[in-house]
Write an enzyme that holds these catalytic residues in place. Structure first.
Site, mmCIF file in Angstrom:
data_model
loop_
_atom_site.group_PDB
_atom_site.id
_atom_site.type_symbol
_atom_site.label_atom_id
_atom_site.label_comp_id
_atom_site.label_asym_id
_atom_site.label_seq_id
_atom_site.Cartn_x
_atom_site.Cartn_y
_atom_site.Cartn_z
ATOM 1 N N ASP A 1 0.867 -1.229 0.025
ATOM 2 C CA ASP A 1 -0.113 -0.137 -0.150
ATOM 3 C C ASP A 1 1.057 1.171 -0.222
ATOM 4 O O ASP A 1 1.972 1.127 0.794
ATOM 5 C CB ASP A 1 -0.848 -0.113 1.120
ATOM 6 C CG ASP A 1 -2.234 0.820 0.967
ATOM 7 O OD1 ASP A 1 -2.159 1.719 0.071
ATOM 8 O OD2 ASP A 1 -2.698 1.003 2.119
ATOM 9 N N ASP B 1 -8.050 -7.275 1.408
ATOM 10 C CA ASP B 1 -6.914 -7.316 2.527
ATOM 11 C C ASP B 1 -7.684 -6.950 3.724
ATOM 12 O O ASP B 1 -8.478 -5.918 3.672
ATOM 13 C CB ASP B 1 -5.794 -6.316 2.170
ATOM 14 C CG ASP B 1 -6.153 -4.988 2.635
ATOM 15 O OD1 ASP B 1 -6.851 -4.425 1.480
ATOM 16 O OD2 ASP B 1 -5.938 -4.590 3.698
ATOM 17 N N CYS C 1 -11.492 -27.591 10.898
ATOM 18 C CA CYS C 1 -10.557 -26.606 10.466
ATOM 19 C C CYS C 1 -9.251 -27.393 10.491
ATOM 20 O O CYS C 1 -8.865 -28.431 11.482
ATOM 21 C CB CYS C 1 -10.596 -25.317 11.547
ATOM 22 S SG CYS C 1 -9.126 -24.344 11.250
ATOM 23 N N CYS D 1 -6.174 -25.801 10.680
ATOM 24 C CA CYS D 1 -4.998 -25.143 11.038
ATOM 25 C C CYS D 1 -4.360 -25.688 12.282
ATOM 26 O O CYS D 1 -4.848 -26.687 12.758
ATOM 27 C CB CYS D 1 -5.612 -23.664 11.602
ATOM 28 S SG CYS D 1 -6.289 -23.528 13.048
ATOM 29 N N CYS E 1 -6.442 -25.713 15.595
ATOM 30 C CA CYS E 1 -7.402 -26.683 15.564
ATOM 31 C C CYS E 1 -6.928 -28.183 15.697
ATOM 32 O O CYS E 1 -7.572 -28.987 16.377
ATOM 33 C CB CYS E 1 -8.520 -26.433 14.690
ATOM 34 S SG CYS E 1 -9.322 -24.650 14.759
ATOM 35 N N HIS F 1 -5.150 -19.626 13.083
ATOM 36 C CA HIS F 1 -6.582 -20.041 12.973
ATOM 37 C C HIS F 1 -7.606 -18.815 12.097
ATOM 38 O O HIS F 1 -8.229 -19.104 10.881
ATOM 39 C CB HIS F 1 -7.445 -20.061 14.091
ATOM 40 C CG HIS F 1 -9.012 -20.654 14.115
ATOM 41 N ND1 HIS F 1 -9.493 -21.671 13.574
ATOM 42 C CD2 HIS F 1 -9.863 -19.862 13.949
ATOM 43 C CE1 HIS F 1 -10.774 -21.591 13.542
ATOM 44 N NE2 HIS F 1 -11.044 -20.410 13.582
HETATM 45 ZN ZN LIG Z 1 -8.476 -23.677 13.228
#
Ligand SMILES: [Zn+2]
Length: 381
Positions: free
Chosen positions: A94, A266, A304, A306, A309, A335
């Site tokens: 930016d 974004d 999930c 990630c 998780c 996450h």
């Molecule tokens: Zn997660």
């Protein structure tokens, strides 16, 4: 600059929504895409490999901040932004128009450029549109943004018209800079009225930029005003250009903007919320510090993939957060980044299947149920 290869390819569409590919010097970015924000050259608390693992292919860094600290010369000397931060994906910077606007009384805009006092050492700095683009190219970014002059919601018609005129003048000056492999995106302004938005989008859309951003929104305006402004802009932008809506981050707002024809997003939300102990789920925000999660053995969200998780319970993550452990910030950020990466992947699949409206209805239904209603595994104690 006319480019030999197309910068943006639309693969399929669903209504006005597009499934595309942005071709940067670093590689391909599948759109619609969400760019995590790494203002100072770091997505807060997450290392680059982890950010990549969330599905992000391009991050947003901030030219204004990096130019003040550690400085363009230093990053250029160390091989450019990708090698400096060890990020294998694409980088968009930016330009700092928004940061200068946020500085209020300590920054001033005239047709020549923007003048401000460095918040680090107080020295006076003048940025011209040409220098802002040339310095982003020196950083080695994949996408550079023009310098623009945003206005807040409620700004008078006269001041809005003057800032928009200046944004257009600066866009034309930015266009004269040779950017080489770096793609250059224009920014549409025009305040909050559909008419002035259309004028700005038509003008910026015709300046032969590699892409166009819709700027100056998410600045306190009501949602209906925002949607009308986005619609007005998109209607006046050429089909062949990638469209980037700056600063929008909630699931439903992103999906609606995708359905209006926006390709890139974004937002600081995923990492900022993580630092307040709040996680994004398909059913809305989950406030982890609430006592109802104290003994909850389940993951932040079922299904999930990630690292938070996969490895940890809500009870443990809540404990880490309350104990002020840095690991909480990192895991909750990851996450939230995975959540948005997953949302974009779902949006891309839905567009390919011609089902973007169906996805919006499904996600709206889930959100209406609320995060607190998510089925909870029974505590073992
Ligand atoms: Zn997660």
């Amino acid at each position: 600059v006319t480019r030999a290869e197309p910068v943006f390819t639309v693969l399929s569409s669903s209504g006005k929504a597009r499934r595309g590919v942005l071709h940067t010097a670093r590689g391909e970015v599948q759109t619609p895409t969400f760019m995590p924000v790494g203002t100072h050259g770091s997505v807060k608390a997450c290392d680059p490999g982890e950010v990549l693992g969330s599905g992000a292919e391009m991050i947003l860094a901030n030219f204004y901040h990096l130019s003040l600290r550690p400085g363009i010369d230093l990053i250029e000397d160390l091989g450019g932004i990708h090698s400096f931060m060890s990020w294998p994906g694409s980088v968009l910077t930016d330009s700092g128009g928004y940061q200068l606007f946020s500085l209020g009384h300590i920054a001033s805009f005239d047709d020549e450029g923007a003048t401000f006092r460095s918040p680090y050492d107080g020295r006076t700095i003048k940025l011209t549109p040409e220098r802002v683009v040339a310095d982003q190219v020196r950083l080695g970014v994949d996408v550079a943004m023009v310098l623009d002059h945003p206005v807040g919601f409620g700004t008078s018609e006269d001041l809005t018209a003057d800032a928009t005129r200046r944004t257009h003048l600066w866009a034309q000056r930015c266009r004269t800079v040779e950017t080489g492999k770096t793609l250059l995106f224009g920014i549409v302004q025009g305040g909050f009225a559909a008419g002035t938005r259309r004028e700005s989008a038509s003008l910026i859309g015709n300046l032969q930029f590699d892409g166009v951003a819709i700027g100056g929104l998410v600045l306190g305006e009501p949602a209906p005003v925002r949607y009308a402004a986005i619609k007005a802009c998109v209607e006046c932008l050429p089909e062949r250009l990638p469209r980037y809506l700056m600063g929008l981050g909630s699931d439903m707002e992103i999906l609606v903007a995708i359905s209006q024809g926006v390709d890139m997003f974004d937002c600081v939300l995923p990492t900022r919320l993580a630092r307040t102990g709040t996680v994004l789920t398909r059913r809305g925000r989950l406030v982890l510090r609430r006592s109802r999660y104290q003994k909850d053995p389940g993951p932040l969200e079922e299904g999930c993939s990630c690292p938070a998780c996969q490895g940890f319970s809500r009870a443990y993550l809540r404990h880490l957060y309350l104990a002020g452990e840095i690991l909480a910030h990192r895991l909750l950020s990851l996450h939230n980044l995975h959540h948005l990466g997953g949302l974009m992947a779902e949006a891309r699949r839905a567009i390919e299947a011609g089902e973007i409206d169906q996805l919006i209805r499904e996600r709206a239904l889930l959100l209406s149920q609320g995060a607190a209603s998510e089925p909870r595994p029974t505590s073992t104690t």
